[in-house]
Design an enzyme around this catalytic site. Structure first.
Site, short mmCIF file in Angstrom:
data_model
loop_
_atom_site.label_atom_id
_atom_site.label_comp_id
_atom_site.label_asym_id
_atom_site.label_seq_id
_atom_site.Cartn_x
_atom_site.Cartn_y
_atom_site.Cartn_z
N SER A 93 0.84 -1.20 0.00
CA SER A 93 0.00 0.00 0.00
C SER A 93 0.87 1.25 0.00
CB SER A 93 -0.88 0.00 1.25
OG SER A 93 -0.08 0.31 2.37
N LYS A 94 0.21 2.38 -0.21
CA LYS A 94 0.91 3.65 -0.21
C LYS A 94 1.60 3.86 1.14
CE LYS A 94 -0.32 8.44 -0.06
NZ LYS A 94 1.01 8.79 0.40
N ARG A 95 0.91 3.42 2.20
CA ARG A 95 1.48 3.61 3.53
C ARG A 95 2.83 2.89 3.71
NH1 ARG A 95 -2.68 1.68 6.64
NH2 ARG A 95 -4.17 2.47 5.12
#
Ligand code: GLU
Length: 507
Positions: free
Chosen positions: A263-265
């Site tokens: 994910s972006k995180r």
């Protein structure tokens, strides 16, 4: 065999994740390998999730990657338009057809009514599904009298058209990567296909367009596998089963530790981009970094992505785009998720960057120094690049690794000073200056022999001279070979840096 026609069909709901780029890449490789056509279709029927700028971002990203299309929203083609919101009128007839043949029905339940039901089920620790088990107790054209239904439709109340999932049937999806996937129809719900605002949902629009655009293979992410049985039913009910595309659902891209979807995180946390280009969120203004802006080369980025979910039996890791096209096949795609490795991404970039022609590297470096108001000739930049190119991982490293070719150090690394700067160092360096002044012409071979002679005469080790000299020129203990550097930087500048260092360190 039928002509190969594949499509990449993103929804413009935000920046394109690298998982999406990989899906586009595999479609592209397959199309090129099979001599087929590749289409870019924008699936923007969910207006609530539309993000301005996202479509252009997708186009620019794929363009940077070198992924080209034969038909699509930006290049046109025989099946124009390629943006679903512009094809709106097309879908209604198919929803109608499904209602007429009894495979779909009108449903009039309000959002509040359905929310209420969901809550009720939840309180009994159950999940509400609009489907075979519940639909006969709800407000739809299966339960209301025909006249009532017509009356409601005529009065313009809000309705949706839902698919009528069959009872007790096993639906088979033949997946080119996973083999035969069988699903009990009782696990599916009567998904909405069409809304009274005139918009189809993803499922209907996707199937109708794949049919109309004569798509032969649907190659997409694993997250769409649960929708595939529904799509198979739609092809069957619309009478298109004989031309239904073949499905291939690609494995997920996983976090570096393998625990879940990338994910972006993860990118933010571990310091690597998850998007091809920089993205500025139009609402929040939040900036997400991109591979391009971080200094990756598109060929390295493509090579890295290609191997996340596809491989040959051999250990070969380096593939140009042409070699990928040559080697690619769907049956070599893996079923299991591929762990993303940011270090490997750097490894690929280092390889591609250090193999670039020096002239090209010099042009990157030129852009970097111009941004800092530094001037240098092309010849000088090429000399610099040929000395540092092997140390460069990302494009900005070119300057990071070579800034001392453009200006004298402003500070001197204290640890290095403590280690290499002895009481007799200044006098030794002053003697060296005399030697440097006598070297004619001031070039590598002469520097090597002159300095070797000097060290021999002084009966000292090479390091005793070279370490402090490097400190004067670079400010630390880093950098390419000292003699090479001196030959490029030139006599005057080297002498002036030695003098400057002696003065500064004596203060
Ligand atoms: N619009 C879908 C997406 O955003 C396309 C899925 C498919 O390829 O069928 O990924």
């Amino acid at each position: 065999m039928r002509d190969v026609r594949v499509r990449f069909a993103p929804s413009p709901t935000g920046p394109l994740h690298i998982g999406g780029v990989r899906t586009a890449l595999y479609n592209y490789l397959f199309a090129r390998k099979m001599g087929g056509k590749f289409i870019l279709r924008i699936e923007d029927t969910d207006q609530g999730r539309f993000v301005p700028g996202a479509e252009q971002y997708i186009i620019d990203s794929l363009d940077w990657c070198g992924i080209t299309f034969d038909e699509g929203v930006h290049v046109g083609g025989p099946h124009s338009p390629y943006r679903q919101s512009e094809r709106k009128e097309l879908y209604h007839q198919y929803a109608d057809q499904l209602v007429k043949s009894g495979h779909a029905y009108y449903a009039f339940d309000s959002t509040e009514e359905l929310d209420e039901l969901r809550k009720e089920y939840e309180s009994r620790k159950q999940t509400f599904q609009y489907g075979p088990a519940t639909r006969l107790g709800l407000r739809n054209s299966l339960t209301l009298p025909v006249e009532k239904v017509q009356e409601m439709l005529d009065s313009g109340v809000h309705y949706v058209i839902r698919i009528r999932i069959p009872e007790n049937e096993v639906i088979h999806v033949n997946d080119l990567i996973r083999g035969l996937v069988s699903v009990e129809s009782s696990l599916l719900d009567d998904k909405v296909l069409y809304k009274s605002d005139g918009m189809p949902t993803y499922h209907l629009a996707n199937v109708v367009d794949d049919y109309l655009m004569e798509i032969s293979h649907v190659i997409r992410g694993e997250e769409w596998l649960p929708s595939a049985p529904l799509h198979v039913l739609l092809y069957r009910y619309l009478g298109w089963e004989s031309v239904m595309p073949q499905f291939a659902h690609l494995p997920l891209l996983l976090k570096p530790d393998g625990n879940g979807k990338l994910s972006k995180r993860d990118g933010d946390r571990l310091g690597f981009p998850v998007f091809p280009l920089k993205w500025v969120d139009p609402k929040s203004g939040e900036v997400s970094s991109g591979y391009r802006e971080s200094g990756y080369l598109p060929d390295a980025f493509m090579n890295m992505l290609a191997l996340l979910g596809w491989h040959l039996d051999s250990d070969k890791e380096l593939f140009s785009m042409n070699e990928l096209v040559e080697a690619f096949s769907i049956d070599r795609c893996s079923k299991s998720g591929a762990k993303f490795d940011p270090e490997k991404a750097k490894w690929f970039n280092h390889h591609y960057l250090s193999a670039k022609p020096i002239k090209e590297l010099a042009s990157y470096l030129k852009t970097q120094i111009e941004g800092k108001n530094i001037e240098a000739s092309e010849e000088y930049l090429e000399q610099v690049c040929s000395l540092v190119h092997e140390r460069v991982v990302l494009i900005p490293d070119l300057y990071e690794q070579s800034h001392f070719f453009f200006h004298a150090p402003e500070t001197y690394d204290e640890k290095v000073v403590a280690k290499v700067w002895k009481t007799d160092t200044p006098s030794l360096l002053l003697e060296l200056i005399k030697v440097l002044q006598s070297i004619e012409p001031f070039m590598l071979v002469n520097l090597e022999s002159g300095i070797k002679q000097f060290v021999q005469d002084k009966e000292i080790g090479m390091g005793q001279l070279m370490n402090p000299l490097r400190l004067c020129v670079v400010g630390t203990s880093a950098g390419p070979g000292m003699m090479d550097m001196m030959a490029v930087i030139g006599r005057q500048e080297i002498i002036s840096r030695i003098n400057l260092c002696i003065i500064k360190l004596n203060q």
